[in-house]
Write an enzyme that holds these catalytic residues in place. Structure first.
Site, PDB file in Angstrom:
ATOM      1  CE  LYS A  92      -0.510  -0.028   5.055  1.00 40.28           C
ATOM      2  NZ  LYS A  92      -1.454  -0.026   6.173  1.00 40.28           N
TER       3      LYS A  92
ATOM      4  NE  ARG B 132      -6.367   0.872  12.367  1.00 31.31           N
ATOM      5  CZ  ARG B 132      -5.183   0.654  11.789  1.00 31.31           C
ATOM      6  NH1 ARG B 132      -4.310   1.654  11.677  1.00 31.31           N
ATOM      7  NH2 ARG B 132      -4.855  -0.539  11.361  1.00 31.31           N
TER       8      ARG B 132
ATOM      9  CE1 TYR C 279      10.988  32.550  -1.837  1.00 34.57           C
ATOM     10  CE2 TYR C 279      11.166  30.162  -1.606  1.00 34.57           C
ATOM     11  CZ  TYR C 279      10.875  31.273  -2.378  1.00 34.57           C
ATOM     12  OH  TYR C 279      10.456  31.119  -3.664  1.00 34.57           O
TER      13      TYR C 279
ATOM     14  CG  MET D 292       7.317  23.408  -4.458  1.00 34.04           C
ATOM     15  SD  MET D 292       6.033  24.189  -5.446  1.00 34.04           S
ATOM     16  CE  MET D 292       5.003  24.887  -4.168  1.00 34.04           C
TER      17      MET D 292
END
Length: 821
Positions: free
Chosen positions: A492, A590, A716, A765
């Site tokens: 997964k 859960r 930044y 980014m």
């Protein structure tokens, strides 16, 4: 071309047990490759290392109902509606079937044999002729006693031309292949030293190979090769010969000139007196020779010469032989690690000498021991030395005991190492500068590692996935299981960032019992990509039931509401006995049925036939921590009692599983029938937080380096404050690629040339900056974000998280590169 099981039974002269009506389209010898079980006939081949008979159960489970066997299963009644074709030798039966199948076709068939170049000639012929013919050709290098019959079986009613390779390693093998291929056109590429130990002489080998062409209409070969020409003469062929020559203008195909340029070669020829010319985008002698074989065939098929020339100009590389790459420190790399014998060495050295003629670069040869040449070591390396001297090699780097023992024969600058690792660990590779380097090694020396170290990398961010490490980790945990215990592997979340398809394919090839994904869409994508293993859906959505039915995806069921909706959907679709996996809540709280609900669950399951429990399982809360051991033991006891109650209510076997990765190692008594392998598969021991075999390595390269004075800032918001004159490198990776912003501002580091380079300023980014002030590096050098040398667990500790988060955060825009080390 479909054939009935009754007809196949007659063709291979077997004893048919079963007699059920069935049509066969697919022949299978590797049980891992089944795709169309209903139309498949499996040949249970016996080899030195394996026996196909032991996979009959598995194939039956996957839907295969037709088997060619030399031994019947002990309990034939366990295989209803099956056909068993009993023979003395399953390989001979496979070959006989292909032989009979070939008899159905009265079309041109090209048979190709020789020591080198078979696959290239086959693929180039396909490139040249596929616009004129529907062609069936050998897939990859299917040229063996097994590969050839599988290739020929692929011929069908649409086939207009067959092209098949035939490879042999000892006397007597070619007769069987000739009977199967029955070529009408033959090509002998060349004769070299590979597998020579199984032949008395080179002529014996040549005669054996030529026997493929006994009944051909025409054969193509190099008429300048005295061994081949004399062997053809002795073979007393009645077929037409296209013996091409660069010396004898009386030959049918006379090569008038071969003009090599920097990146292409022009060949001028006369074919039965008619002039012609073509250009190929290669300059090595092997490609030139292969192209002449191909042009001879194209001319024989009466393809117009201008069409031939146009197609020759567009020929593409096949495999990775003689690949030229830009190397570090001004070097040019020629990677020819495909094989290693005298003939191919000569070709590679000739190619190398032409590449470096006008560049003034030193010529360096990295050469390993040669195997399977059939020659004594003394004679072999005397000839190697002669080639090295005659081709103007300035320096040789030898790897292996045999070549090291012959070091005195090499009268050039020379260095020798016992193995590849010893060479890598030395300073030798780093010392290469402004040289043309030919890398020529037998496969088991793994010279691709040398090529990788010397290659100048492009500016690229990649996630390298070591598939061998996946297998090693799988086997590490398998060895801790009882032989009968099944295994579910978690793929997964894009296989924990590693790429679900490639990982699933590897796991399927290694016969895991189940794959597990989170949602149905993940499972359907695997099915579309060709994954046939059983797939478990851990978080089924109510809207995805039809997808699960259509793609045979088995959901977990954790509540009565989900169960009711699933039953309703199955009944609407006419689905019966669809396998489901019952989840019990033994303490995680859960999802799952609580033990008190088991009686009602049994009642509801028994009142319908839409679904059937395939397994029952639960999740351990803290199996990776000593402090929770008493709780874990209570979970196991609760699960054992509840799962036993469920099993006792049904006559069929329900698989029980509770152990995760940590549980496999720490609670072996709780293995039950199956275990689930997650993080450990990807190389992290969840109990010790240590790396087993690292699977994923995130790499990038240095884009640019700036000298930035102290008291300046980087990035930044001016967060990266410098307190010294610094060298700051920018690397093309950022938080959109999966580098967490909290690693910035000196909180963590990456590795540049094995040294720590701390992140400076805020991570952007697409780019981040690192301090390389104290590191000897340059633009283009490799940077490791995490992986083989910087464990992902270290980054997880820095971030106060778990390795799962780091691995699954790598963006899909990052290129995945899979390799076998």
């Amino acid at each position: 071309m479909s054939s009935s099981i009754e007809n196949i039974n007659k063709l291979i002269k077997s004893k048919l047990i079963g007699g059920y009506e069935s049509n066969i389209d697919w022949i299978l010898t590797d049980s891992r490759s089944v795709c169309f079980p209903e139309e498949t006939l499996f040949f249970a081949l016996k080899t030195k290392r394996n026996d196909g008979h032991k996979y009959i159960d598995e194939l039956f489970e996957k839907g295969v109902r037709n088997f060619v066997v030399s031994t019947l299963p002990e309990k034939k009644d366990n295989y209803p509606n099956c056909n068993f074709l009993l023979v003395n030798d399953t390989l001979k039966a496979l070959q006989l079937l292909a032989e009979k199948h070939r008899e159905n076709f009265q079309i041109p068939v090209i048979g190709i044999t020789g020591s080198n170049g078979k696959t290239i000639v086959k693929e180039w012929l396909y490139q040249l002729l596929n616009e004129n013919y529907v062609i069936t050709r050998s897939p990859r290098s299917y040229n063996s006693q097994i590969g050839v019959p599988l290739s020929v079986w692929m011929m069908n009613e649409n086939t207009e031309l067959g092209i098949f390779e035939a490879g042999i390693s000892e006397m007597g093998e070619m007769e069987e292949l000739r009977n199967i291929i029955r070529p009408t056109i033959g090509i002998l590429t060349n004769i070299g030293g590979a597998h020579q130990e199984n032949f008395f002489s080179m002529q014996e080998k040549c005669m054996e190979k030529l026997s493929l062409f006994k009944d051909c209409d025409v054969i193509v070969y190099n008429g300048d090769n005295e061994l081949i020409s004399s062997s053809v003469l002795k073979s007393l062929f009645t077929s037409r010969e296209i013996a091409w020559s660069t010396k004898d203008n009386e030959r049918p195909l006379f090569i008038e000139s071969i003009d090599k340029g920097d990146n292409s070669t022009t060949i001028t020829y006369r074919y039965i007196g008619m002039p012609g010319k073509y250009t190929i985008p290669f300059i090595d002698d092997a490609s030139i020779e292969n192209s002449i074989h191909c042009v001879a065939i194209a001319l024989y098929f009466m393809i117009p010469q201008d069409v031939i020339a146009a197609r020759m100009e567009k020929l593409e590389h096949i495999a990775m032989r003689l690949e030229v790459k830009e190397g570090k420190s001004g070097c040019v790399l020629i990677n020819d690690s495909y094989n290693s014998d005298l003939a191919s060495l000569d070709i590679a050295l000739d190619f190398m000498s032409r590449r470096s003629d006008d560049k003034g670069k030193k010529r360096t040869l990295i050469l390993s021991d040669m195997f399977q040449t059939g020659q004594s070591s003394k004679l072999l390396y005397r000839q190697v030395a002669e080639l090295v001297h005659s081709r103007g090699i300035d320096k040789i780097i030898g790897v292996g005991d045999d070549i090291q023992a012959a070091s005195s024969r090499f009268d050039v600058e020379k260095y020798f190492f016992q193995n590849t690792q010893q060479l890598i660990e030395s300073e030798m590779l780093q010392s290469l500068k402004n040289e043309v380097v030919l890398i020529k090694g037998s496969r088991n020396f793994h010279f691709e590692e040398i090529s990788d170290l010397l290659e100048l990398k492009v500016h690229e961010t990649i996630l390298e996935i070591n598939l061998n490490a996946i297998v090693d980790n799988l086997n590490y945990y398998r060895n801790k299981l009882k032989p009968e215990t099944k295994l579910v592997c978690m793929v997964k979340a894009f296989a924990y960032g590693a790429g679900s398809f490639e990982i699933s394919k590897t796991l399927q090839d290694h016969r895991v019992d189940y794959l597990a994904v989170a949602v149905a869409d993940e499972g359907s994508e695997l099915r579309k990509a060709g994954i046939t293993s059983s797939i478990m859906i851990m978080n089924p959505e109510l809207s995805a039931f039809k997808t699960m039915f259509d793609y045979r995806l088995e959901p977990e069921v954790y509540s009565f509401n989900l169960l009711e909706e699933l039953i309703k959907a199955a009944e609407k679709e006419g689905v019966t006995n669809f396998p489901i996996h019952i989840k019990l809540d033994t303490g995680m709280h859960r999802l799952g049925f609580i033990p008190e609900e088991i009686p009602e669950l049994i009642r509801r399951l028994k009142s319908q036939n839409a679904v059937i429990p395939r397994s029952v399982f639960s999740h351990l809360v803290g199996s990776d921590s000593d402090q929770f051991d008493s709780f874990t033991k209570r979970q196991i006891e609760t699960f054992e009692k509840a799962s036993t109650e469920l099993q006792d209510a049904f006559s069929h076997k329900i698989i029980r599983h509770i152990c995760n990765t940590a549980g496999i190692e720490r609670f072996p008594g709780a293995q039950f029938d199956m275990c689930r392998l997650g993080l450990g598969l990807y190389g992290v021991d969840p109990y010790t937080n240590k790396i087993l075999h690292n699977v994923s390595t995130l790499k990038t390269t240095i884009l640019q380096i700036h000298d930035v004075p102290k008291e300046e800032t980087v990035g930044y918001s001016r967060k990266g404050k410098l307190n010294r004159d610094s060298r700051i490198a920018a690397i093309p990776i950022g938080y959109a690629d999966g580098v967490d912003r909290h690693l910035g501002n000196g909180n963590a580091y990456c590795l540049v040339n094995g040294q720590k380079a701390y992140y400076v300023g805020n991570i952007c980014m697409d780019v981040c900056m690192i301090d390389v002030t104290d590191i000897d590096c340059k633009e283009g050098d490799k940077v490791e974000i995490f992986g083989d040398n910087l464990p992902v667990t270290l980054l997880a500790e820095k971030l106060g998280t778990i390795p799962y988060e780091i691995l699954t955060s790598v963006s899909n825009r990052v290129k995945r590169v899979y390799y076998h080390d």
